[in-house]
Design a protein around this motif. Structure first.
Motif, PDB file in Angstrom:
ATOM      1  N   MET A 157      43.244  36.651  46.543  1.00 20.39           N
ATOM      2  CA  MET A 157      42.840  36.714  45.130  1.00 20.39           C
ATOM      3  C   MET A 157      42.731  38.163  44.657  1.00 20.39           C
ATOM      4  SD  MET A 157      42.133  35.240  42.308  1.00 20.39           S
ATOM      5  CE  MET A 157      41.863  33.521  42.723  1.00 20.39           C
ATOM      6  N   LYS A 158      42.216  39.032  45.531  1.00 21.01           N
ATOM      7  CA  LYS A 158      42.072  40.442  45.164  1.00 21.01           C
ATOM      8  C   LYS A 158      43.430  41.066  44.882  1.00 21.01           C
ATOM      9  CE  LYS A 158      39.415  44.107  44.700  1.00 21.01           C
ATOM     10  NZ  LYS A 158      38.366  44.179  43.671  1.00 21.01           N
ATOM     11  N   LEU A 159      44.438  40.755  45.738  1.00 21.50           N
ATOM     12  CA  LEU A 159      45.784  41.284  45.564  1.00 21.50           C
ATOM     13  C   LEU A 159      46.378  40.794  44.252  1.00 21.50           C
ATOM     14  CD1 LEU A 159      48.146  42.884  46.688  1.00 21.50           C
ATOM     15  CD2 LEU A 159      48.905  40.829  47.893  1.00 21.50           C
ATOM     16  N   ASP A 160      46.204  39.492  43.946  1.00 26.39           N
ATOM     17  CA  ASP A 160      46.723  38.925  42.710  1.00 26.39           C
ATOM     18  C   ASP A 160      46.062  39.583  41.491  1.00 26.39           C
ATOM     19  OD1 ASP A 160      46.995  35.537  44.031  1.00 26.39           O
ATOM     20  OD2 ASP A 160      48.353  37.259  44.157  1.00 26.39           O
ATOM     21  N   THR A 161      44.774  39.826  41.602  1.00 30.19           N
ATOM     22  CA  THR A 161      44.037  40.472  40.527  1.00 30.19           C
ATOM     23  C   THR A 161      44.620  41.852  40.223  1.00 30.19           C
ATOM     24  OG1 THR A 161      41.982  39.320  41.075  1.00 30.19           O
ATOM     25  CG2 THR A 161      41.787  41.357  39.825  1.00 30.19           C
ATOM     26  N   THR A 162      44.862  42.614  41.266  1.00 29.42           N
ATOM     27  CA  THR A 162      45.414  43.950  41.092  1.00 29.42           C
ATOM     28  C   THR A 162      46.824  43.879  40.521  1.00 29.42           C
ATOM     29  OG1 THR A 162      44.117  44.783  42.947  1.00 29.42           O
ATOM     30  CG2 THR A 162      46.022  46.091  42.271  1.00 29.42           C
ATOM     31  N   PHE A 163      47.638  42.959  41.022  1.00 28.71           N
ATOM     32  CA  PHE A 163      49.016  42.828  40.557  1.00 28.71           C
ATOM     33  C   PHE A 163      49.067  42.485  39.077  1.00 28.71           C
ATOM     34  CE2 PHE A 163      52.769  40.183  39.709  1.00 28.71           C
ATOM     35  CZ  PHE A 163      53.774  41.086  40.052  1.00 28.71           C
TER      36      PHE A 163
ATOM     37  N   SER B 134      38.214  42.444  37.537  1.00 28.45           N
ATOM     38  CA  SER B 134      38.031  42.054  38.937  1.00 28.45           C
ATOM     39  C   SER B 134      36.834  41.118  39.103  1.00 28.45           C
ATOM     40  CB  SER B 134      37.825  43.292  39.818  1.00 28.45           C
ATOM     41  OG  SER B 134      38.951  44.135  39.780  1.00 28.45           O
ATOM     42  N   ASN B 135      35.819  41.325  38.283  1.00 32.08           N
ATOM     43  CA  ASN B 135      34.596  40.538  38.404  1.00 32.08           C
ATOM     44  C   ASN B 135      34.558  39.330  37.467  1.00 32.08           C
ATOM     45  OD1 ASN B 135      33.458  42.313  40.339  1.00 32.08           O
ATOM     46  ND2 ASN B 135      32.815  43.711  38.708  1.00 32.08           N
ATOM     47  N   ALA B 136      35.633  39.128  36.712  1.00 30.32           N
ATOM     48  CA  ALA B 136      35.647  38.036  35.735  1.00 30.32           C
ATOM     49  C   ALA B 136      35.821  36.680  36.427  1.00 30.32           C
ATOM     50  CB  ALA B 136      36.776  38.251  34.735  1.00 30.32           C
ATOM     51  N   ASP B 137      35.275  35.660  35.803  1.00 28.43           N
ATOM     52  CA  ASP B 137      35.441  34.286  36.273  1.00 28.43           C
ATOM     53  C   ASP B 137      36.809  33.792  35.813  1.00 28.43           C
ATOM     54  OD1 ASP B 137      35.399  31.609  36.844  1.00 28.43           O
ATOM     55  OD2 ASP B 137      33.519  31.178  35.805  1.00 28.43           O
ATOM     56  N   ARG B 138      37.737  33.605  36.771  1.00 28.10           N
ATOM     57  CA  ARG B 138      39.096  33.229  36.405  1.00 28.10           C
ATOM     58  C   ARG B 138      39.157  31.889  35.661  1.00 28.10           C
ATOM     59  NH1 ARG B 138      39.069  37.452  37.327  1.00 28.10           N
ATOM     60  NH2 ARG B 138      40.434  38.832  38.499  1.00 28.10           N
ATOM     61  N   GLY B 139      38.179  31.060  35.926  1.00 32.43           N
ATOM     62  CA  GLY B 139      38.182  29.774  35.255  1.00 32.43           C
ATOM     63  C   GLY B 139      37.955  29.888  33.754  1.00 32.43           C
ATOM     64  N   GLU B 140      37.388  31.014  33.341  1.00 28.86           N
ATOM     65  CA  GLU B 140      37.110  31.237  31.917  1.00 28.86           C
ATOM     66  C   GLU B 140      38.230  32.009  31.222  1.00 28.86           C
ATOM     67  OE1 GLU B 140      34.445  30.038  30.297  1.00 28.86           O
ATOM     68  OE2 GLU B 140      33.885  29.014  32.160  1.00 28.86           O
ATOM     69  N   VAL B 141      39.227  32.461  31.995  1.00 24.08           N
ATOM     70  CA  VAL B 141      40.307  33.291  31.431  1.00 24.08           C
ATOM     71  C   VAL B 141      41.540  32.424  31.187  1.00 24.08           C
ATOM     72  CG1 VAL B 141      41.818  35.276  31.797  1.00 24.08           C
ATOM     73  CG2 VAL B 141      39.443  35.344  32.606  1.00 24.08           C
ATOM     74  N   ARG B 142      41.861  32.184  29.920  1.00 23.34           N
ATOM     75  CA  ARG B 142      43.043  31.385  29.588  1.00 23.34           C
ATOM     76  C   ARG B 142      44.304  32.238  29.537  1.00 23.34           C
ATOM     77  NH1 ARG B 142      41.296  28.132  24.291  1.00 23.34           N
ATOM     78  NH2 ARG B 142      40.403  30.193  23.827  1.00 23.34           N
ATOM     79  N   SER B 143      44.157  33.510  29.144  1.00 22.96           N
ATOM     80  CA  SER B 143      45.298  34.434  29.058  1.00 22.96           C
ATOM     81  C   SER B 143      44.868  35.797  29.575  1.00 22.96           C
ATOM     82  CB  SER B 143      45.787  34.547  27.615  1.00 22.96           C
ATOM     83  OG  SER B 143      46.663  35.659  27.465  1.00 22.96           O
TER      84      SER B 143
END
Length: 294
Positions: free
Chosen positions: A1-7, A42-51
């Protein structure tokens, strides 16, 4: 997940960097904003991010609006005129700085935008430079679409009152810039006067760390004599190279191998209307251009 976040962040970083620089006018402030935005991402809740794009654009814009207010306060105690930090490129140097990639915004336009409120500036850039629609701008700024349209309209009206309606061709800018440089270097006061607009203004940014005019110089007489004096005394023996400053033709001066000045002219109706000279070493620290052969 960390790698995907950075990418994901790095994919959008070029656009985010361009937005931050155009909002703030300095690389260091833009870099700070991107670092802060990455930490929040990096610290955001991915479930809350639509875009991801919308999320990061919103973070960067709002952070920039807050930082812009801080910069405006700093400018109140700044020594002399405050100019944006220039993005400088030469034919012999290809920068890898992502801020420099993509569309450009001239130093003249950046200077005019300094008179806008932070929110007006954000709305104008998002709409007119980055081509966001009003639905997106409304979400980013947390304002109604009608309010966003008003912000853009006010900003555009102010900018148009200060900027020419028609752009000068690259060939004309090159011709006038070369004649301008020749007149300054040879001390041709009469020739220089003919190149200057009646309402010419020179802005010289030394920030109290380099010799510069402490206030804008207005009018042909003051401007021409100042320029001749600068080349005769301050830039005597300097090596002058042609560069691109925020996408437009400009010049850089080296003294004893050190970059001393970067300047660019705003050409309107065949005459130099504005001249921007950056001498503050802090604003030249990121500039990497080659001497000779430019």
């Amino acid at each position: 997940m960390k790698l995907d976040t950075t990418f994901e962040f790095e994919e959008l970083r070029p656009d985010l960097a361009r937005l931050a620089y155009r909002m703030l006018g300095t690389r260091s402030d833009a870099d700070d904003i991107l670092q802060d935005a990455y930490l929040r991402w990096s610290n955001a809740d991915r479930g809350e991010v639509r875009s991801t794009r919308a999320f990061l654009n919103t973070i960067v814009t709002r952070l920039c609006i807050d930082r812009r207010r801080e910069i405006d306060v700093r400018k109140e105690t700044y020594v002399g005129p405050w100019l944006p930090e220039p993005i400088v490129e030469s034919g012999s140097f290809v920068s890898e700085d992502r801020i420099e990639m993509g569309e450009t915004v001239s130093l003249a336009l950046m200077h005019v935008m300094e008179t806008l409120s932070p929110t007006e500036r954000a709305a104008y850039l998002l709409r007119k430079v980055f081509d966001y629609d009003y639905v997106e701008i409304s979400s980013i700024l947390d304002k109604s679409e009608a309010n966003c349209r008003q912000l853009v309209s006010r900003a555009e009206s102010h900018i148009q009152s200060e900027r020419p309606r028609f752009e000068t061709s690259s060939a004309e800018i090159e011709r006038i810039s070369n004649e301008f440089l020749h007149a300054c270097e040879t001390g041709d006061l009469e020739g220089l006067v003919e190149l200057l607009s009646d309402d010419v203004v020179i802005y010289s940014d030394g920030g109290g760390k380099a010799l510069a005019a402490l206030r804008p110089l207005e009018g042909v007489d003051k401007a021409s004599r100042f320029l001749i004096g600068v080349f005769k005394k301050g830039l005597s023996g300097a090596e002058i190279v042609r560069v691109r400053v925020n996408g437009q033709l400009g010049f850089a001066a080296f003294l004893a191998g050190q970059l001393a000045t970067v300047w660019v002219m705003d050409v309107v109706d065949g005459h130099v209307r504005r001249c921007f000279s950056i001498r503050n070493p802090d604003k030249l620290a990121h500039v990497r251009i080659a001497q000779s052969g430019v």
